[in-house]
Design an enzyme around this catalytic site. Structure first.
Site, PDB file in Angstrom:
ATOM      1  N   SER A  28      28.523  47.672  56.655  1.00 33.64           N
ATOM      2  CA  SER A  28      28.071  48.819  55.870  1.00 33.64           C
ATOM      3  C   SER A  28      28.911  49.016  54.604  1.00 33.64           C
ATOM      4  O   SER A  28      28.665  49.932  53.829  1.00 33.64           O
ATOM      5  CB  SER A  28      28.129  50.093  56.723  1.00 33.64           C
ATOM      6  OG  SER A  28      29.469  50.373  57.115  1.00 33.64           O
ATOM      7  N   ASP A  30      31.060  47.942  50.923  1.00 29.02           N
ATOM      8  CA  ASP A  30      30.650  47.574  49.573  1.00 29.02           C
ATOM      9  C   ASP A  30      30.493  46.067  49.408  1.00 29.02           C
ATOM     10  O   ASP A  30      29.521  45.593  48.814  1.00 29.02           O
ATOM     11  CB  ASP A  30      31.684  48.117  48.569  1.00 29.02           C
ATOM     12  CG  ASP A  30      31.156  48.115  47.142  1.00 29.02           C
ATOM     13  OD1 ASP A  30      30.160  48.804  46.877  1.00 29.02           O
ATOM     14  OD2 ASP A  30      31.732  47.403  46.300  1.00 29.02           O
ATOM     15  N   LYS A  33      27.180  44.786  51.221  1.00 27.22           N
ATOM     16  CA  LYS A  33      25.876  45.142  50.652  1.00 27.22           C
ATOM     17  C   LYS A  33      25.700  44.624  49.228  1.00 27.22           C
ATOM     18  O   LYS A  33      24.571  44.338  48.807  1.00 27.22           O
ATOM     19  CB  LYS A  33      25.658  46.643  50.720  1.00 27.22           C
ATOM     20  CG  LYS A  33      26.598  47.472  49.865  1.00 27.22           C
ATOM     21  CD  LYS A  33      26.423  48.963  50.137  1.00 27.22           C
ATOM     22  CE  LYS A  33      27.362  49.821  49.306  1.00 27.22           C
ATOM     23  NZ  LYS A  33      27.268  51.254  49.647  1.00 27.22           N
ATOM     24  N   LYS A 165      40.532  37.528  51.435  1.00 30.61           N
ATOM     25  CA  LYS A 165      41.909  37.794  51.039  1.00 30.61           C
ATOM     26  C   LYS A 165      42.143  39.309  51.032  1.00 30.61           C
ATOM     27  O   LYS A 165      41.173  40.069  51.038  1.00 30.61           O
ATOM     28  CB  LYS A 165      42.180  37.202  49.646  1.00 30.61           C
ATOM     29  CG  LYS A 165      41.467  37.939  48.496  1.00 30.61           C
ATOM     30  CD  LYS A 165      41.890  37.361  47.176  1.00 30.61           C
ATOM     31  CE  LYS A 165      41.291  38.121  46.017  1.00 30.61           C
ATOM     32  NZ  LYS A 165      41.804  39.486  45.845  1.00 30.61           N
ATOM     33  N   ASP A 194      38.163  32.321  49.041  1.00 30.20           N
ATOM     34  CA  ASP A 194      38.533  32.757  47.697  1.00 30.20           C
ATOM     35  C   ASP A 194      37.291  32.510  46.846  1.00 30.20           C
ATOM     36  O   ASP A 194      36.935  31.353  46.582  1.00 30.20           O
ATOM     37  CB  ASP A 194      39.721  31.952  47.159  1.00 30.20           C
ATOM     38  CG  ASP A 194      40.167  32.405  45.769  1.00 30.20           C
ATOM     39  OD1 ASP A 194      39.350  33.011  45.052  1.00 30.20           O
ATOM     40  OD2 ASP A 194      41.325  32.142  45.399  1.00 30.20           O
ATOM     41  N   HIS A 195      36.622  33.586  46.444  1.00 29.78           N
ATOM     42  CA  HIS A 195      35.304  33.406  45.828  1.00 29.78           C
ATOM     43  C   HIS A 195      35.362  32.613  44.532  1.00 29.78           C
ATOM     44  O   HIS A 195      34.365  32.020  44.114  1.00 29.78           O
ATOM     45  CB  HIS A 195      34.611  34.753  45.612  1.00 29.78           C
ATOM     46  CG  HIS A 195      35.163  35.561  44.483  1.00 29.78           C
ATOM     47  ND1 HIS A 195      36.240  36.416  44.626  1.00 29.78           N
ATOM     48  CD2 HIS A 195      34.785  35.652  43.180  1.00 29.78           C
ATOM     49  CE1 HIS A 195      36.491  36.994  43.468  1.00 29.78           C
ATOM     50  NE2 HIS A 195      35.632  36.552  42.578  1.00 29.78           N
ATOM     51  N   LYS A 199      32.706  28.865  42.496  1.00 27.23           N
ATOM     52  CA  LYS A 199      32.080  28.784  41.180  1.00 27.23           C
ATOM     53  C   LYS A 199      31.954  27.325  40.737  1.00 27.23           C
ATOM     54  O   LYS A 199      32.858  26.514  40.943  1.00 27.23           O
ATOM     55  CB  LYS A 199      32.895  29.590  40.155  1.00 27.23           C
ATOM     56  CG  LYS A 199      32.902  31.090  40.456  1.00 27.23           C
ATOM     57  CD  LYS A 199      33.711  31.859  39.437  1.00 27.23           C
ATOM     58  CE  LYS A 199      33.683  33.360  39.741  1.00 27.23           C
ATOM     59  NZ  LYS A 199      32.339  33.939  39.582  1.00 27.23           N
ATOM     60  N   GLU A 233      39.798  41.254  32.944  1.00 25.86           N
ATOM     61  CA  GLU A 233      38.686  42.149  33.255  1.00 25.86           C
ATOM     62  C   GLU A 233      38.695  43.328  32.288  1.00 25.86           C
ATOM     63  O   GLU A 233      39.761  43.773  31.859  1.00 25.86           O
ATOM     64  CB  GLU A 233      38.795  42.675  34.688  1.00 25.86           C
ATOM     65  CG  GLU A 233      38.750  41.621  35.767  1.00 25.86           C
ATOM     66  CD  GLU A 233      38.844  42.243  37.147  1.00 25.86           C
ATOM     67  OE1 GLU A 233      37.936  43.016  37.506  1.00 25.86           O
ATOM     68  OE2 GLU A 233      39.825  41.972  37.848  1.00 25.86           O
ATOM     69  N   ASP A 252      47.040  40.533  44.130  1.00 26.57           N
ATOM     70  CA  ASP A 252      45.580  40.501  44.078  1.00 26.57           C
ATOM     71  C   ASP A 252      45.043  39.242  43.410  1.00 26.57           C
ATOM     72  O   ASP A 252      43.992  38.733  43.806  1.00 26.57           O
ATOM     73  CB  ASP A 252      45.055  41.735  43.339  1.00 26.57           C
ATOM     74  CG  ASP A 252      43.554  41.868  43.421  1.00 26.57           C
ATOM     75  OD1 ASP A 252      43.004  41.721  44.534  1.00 26.57           O
ATOM     76  OD2 ASP A 252      42.918  42.107  42.379  1.00 26.57           O
ATOM     77  N   HIS A 257      43.742  33.472  43.447  1.00 24.41           N
ATOM     78  CA  HIS A 257      42.856  32.935  42.410  1.00 24.41           C
ATOM     79  C   HIS A 257      43.588  32.059  41.406  1.00 24.41           C
ATOM     80  O   HIS A 257      43.196  30.925  41.126  1.00 24.41           O
ATOM     81  CB  HIS A 257      42.183  34.077  41.635  1.00 24.41           C
ATOM     82  CG  HIS A 257      41.315  34.963  42.463  1.00 24.41           C
ATOM     83  ND1 HIS A 257      40.602  34.520  43.542  1.00 24.41           N
ATOM     84  CD2 HIS A 257      41.038  36.279  42.361  1.00 24.41           C
ATOM     85  CE1 HIS A 257      39.920  35.523  44.068  1.00 24.41           C
ATOM     86  NE2 HIS A 257      40.174  36.604  43.373  1.00 24.41           N
ATOM     87  N   LYS A 347      43.697  44.032  34.116  1.00 25.23           N
ATOM     88  CA  LYS A 347      42.551  44.940  34.075  1.00 25.23           C
ATOM     89  C   LYS A 347      42.587  45.746  32.785  1.00 25.23           C
ATOM     90  O   LYS A 347      43.619  45.863  32.127  1.00 25.23           O
ATOM     91  CB  LYS A 347      42.592  45.868  35.288  1.00 25.23           C
ATOM     92  CG  LYS A 347      42.352  45.133  36.604  1.00 25.23           C
ATOM     93  CD  LYS A 347      42.251  46.087  37.764  1.00 25.23           C
ATOM     94  CE  LYS A 347      41.839  45.367  39.031  1.00 25.23           C
ATOM     95  NZ  LYS A 347      40.465  44.804  38.948  1.00 25.23           N
TER      96      LYS A 347
END
Length: 494
Positions: A28, A30, A33, A165, A194-195, A199, A233, A252, A257, A347
């Protein structure tokens, strides 16, 4: 059949996974979904989710099966309503408390019933889309209820566990987590995600280097001046302040990454493209990175915080959490001796961009008088990870006009422009590989250990570095620019 058609027929067609059950804990939330269920829906639309496979969502929130499907439907934004309905028919929901053994017995009964109904093998993939602090308790309960056991027989049903992670907060905590995981599972059952590794551009690094004679001979200190890795970002912490205040940007982004991208760009050629050979070379590369000089950290590391961070909801008014880090790393091996690797991530910066820039050395002598060799723009190869995944190569060439009118000319491609169909989203690729049992794009335990071995001493001395503020929408702290100016170099503009 032509050679081209033969190769495409064998290597350009996706492998279909066997039927199985995918269980998503934290269903349920973030991540589930917005990323996981849309990725599974895209695999379904591409016929890469076996027609008999089922998806079981688990979380504490009380939903019925239909209520959970209604919860997911707004996030399935493509295709027809009929496709959405057909996909959601594969989804069911089991609510419960992760600390309750009865919940796992109920989940096991649901999975057994789904497998018996369709006479399916009990292949199961468990995806833990939740904070890492909950991993040990859930793994312990899955194991306690026999849900992680695999038969030693060939082609026996699998039990795979996918973990998000961060993998620990430092070397000691990562080591403790690793011991707990391996007390219940073998390494080949564990898929640390690790997304970034999903890629296309990141996957292309190995092919670019090791399948093209034009690049591999110059991929070393004789020809390369330096390498820049950027992951910037424009967004701030948004609704992740609770996590971010505990983690900070170094944990992070750098420990995972950034170091994964660096290792792919700098590793030696593996003996084969097998998962273990590729990952072994990555570990060797990480081991070769020189430790930080803790007595002179300000010469190689910069930490910053964007103006306004302390006013974000959930952030302490006196927070010293970093939202920007830049670092200079050196690799102690023959290939990279004397080549600095500059890494930066942050960021609230000027642009959203992730890339690896290979900056080549200038020619030693220019025959194009009065143009001096050092005044000529260096050739640069840029691997664009996001947005607009692809590659750019900038070289020196004649410009229209006078005969000595010279300048940089860029050759480029984007994956979105190539023939052959729509590119995979990172989570689509990684979910598919987890179901296929292919660990190439997942992180091995020794890689985690070595990365924390590198960064833990830095974290232990973190407060010795000044925390410099920088304006939102800028390129970061001024000291980050000085980090390169000291070496007579400069960052690529964001």
């Amino acid at each position: 059949m032509s050679d081209i058609n033969y190769y495409r027929g064998n290597f350009c067609v996706e492998v279909h996974p066997a039927p199985g059950s995918l269980v998503i804990f934290g269903a349920s939330g973030d991540l589930a979904k917005r990323k996981l269920f849309p990725a599974l829906y895209h695999l379904f639309r591409r016929n890469l989710l076996h027609e008999e496979s089922r998806i079981v969502g688990c979380a504490r929130t009380a939903y019925s099966d239909d209520g959970f499907r209604d919860h997911l439907r707004p996030f399935l934004t493509e295709g027809t309503q009929e496709q959405q309905t057909a996909f959601l028919a594969k989804v069911c929901y089991v609510p419960g408390d992760y600390s309750d053994s009865g919940f796992y017995r109920k989940l096991d009964n649901v999975l057994n019933a789904l497998e018996a109904k369709n006479d399916l093998p009990s292949n199961r993939t468990f995806y833990l889309a939740m904070p890492a602090s909950l991993y040990p308790a859930i793994i312990d309960k899955l194991s306690e209820n026999g849900m992680l056991e695999e038969s030693p027989e060939p082609d026996a049903p699998w039990r795979h566990v996918v973990l998000e992670k961060p993998f620990g907060r430092d070397f000691a905590s990562a080591e403790a987590l690793d011991r707990d995981l391996h007390s219940h599972m073998r390494e080949d059952q564990i898929y640390r995600i690790d997304h970034y590794l999903g890629k296309d551009t990141v996957q292309n690094i190995l092919m670019l280097r090791f399948a093209n004679l034009v690049f591999e001979p110059v991929w070393n200190s004789r020809y390369i001046d330096h390498v820049q890795l950027t992951a910037s970002e424009t967004l701030g912490v948004e609704n992740r302040a609770g996590y971010y205040e505990q983690a900070g940007l170094l944990r992070d982004m750098f420990q995972n990454h950034m170091l994964e991208m660096l290792s792919l760009a700098a590793m030696e050629m593996p003996a084969s493209f097998s998962p273990d050979d590729v990952r072994s070379e990555k570990v060797k590369l990480i081991k070769s990175i020189r430790p930080f000089d803790l007595k002179h950290l300000d010469k190689t590391v910069v930490r910053g915080q964007y103006e306004g961070y302390r006013a974000e909801p959930g952030v302490a008014p006196d927070s010293r959490t970093e939202t920007f880090v830049a670092a200079k790393l050196e690799i102690a091996n023959w290939r990279w001796a004397g080549v600095p690797f500059y890494l930066r991530s942050g960021k609230r910066l000027a642009a959203r961009k992730s890339e690896i820039a290979i900056v080549f050395k200038s020619i030693p002598h220019s025959i194009f008088a009065p143009i001096r060799a050092r005044d000529m723009q260096p050739d640069t190869l840029v691997l664009k990870v996001q947005p607009n995944e692809g590659m750019e190569l900038t070289i020196q060439a004649k410009q229209p006009g006078p005969k000595l009118c010279m300048g940089g000319v860029t050759m480029s491609f984007r994956y979105s422009d190539l023939p052959g169909g729509e590119s995979f989203d990172a989570y689509e690729r990684l979910l598919l590989d987890a179901m296929l049992g292919d660990q190439t794009l997942f992180i091995r335990s020794d890689s985690i250990a070595e990365s924390w071995r590198l960064f833990t001493p830095l974290l232990e001395n973190w407060e010795s570095l000044p925390l410099e503020t920088y304006p939102a929408g800028s390129d970061g702290p001024e000291s980050a620019a000085r980090l390169l100016f000291a070496d007579d170099r400069e960052w690529r503009a964001l």
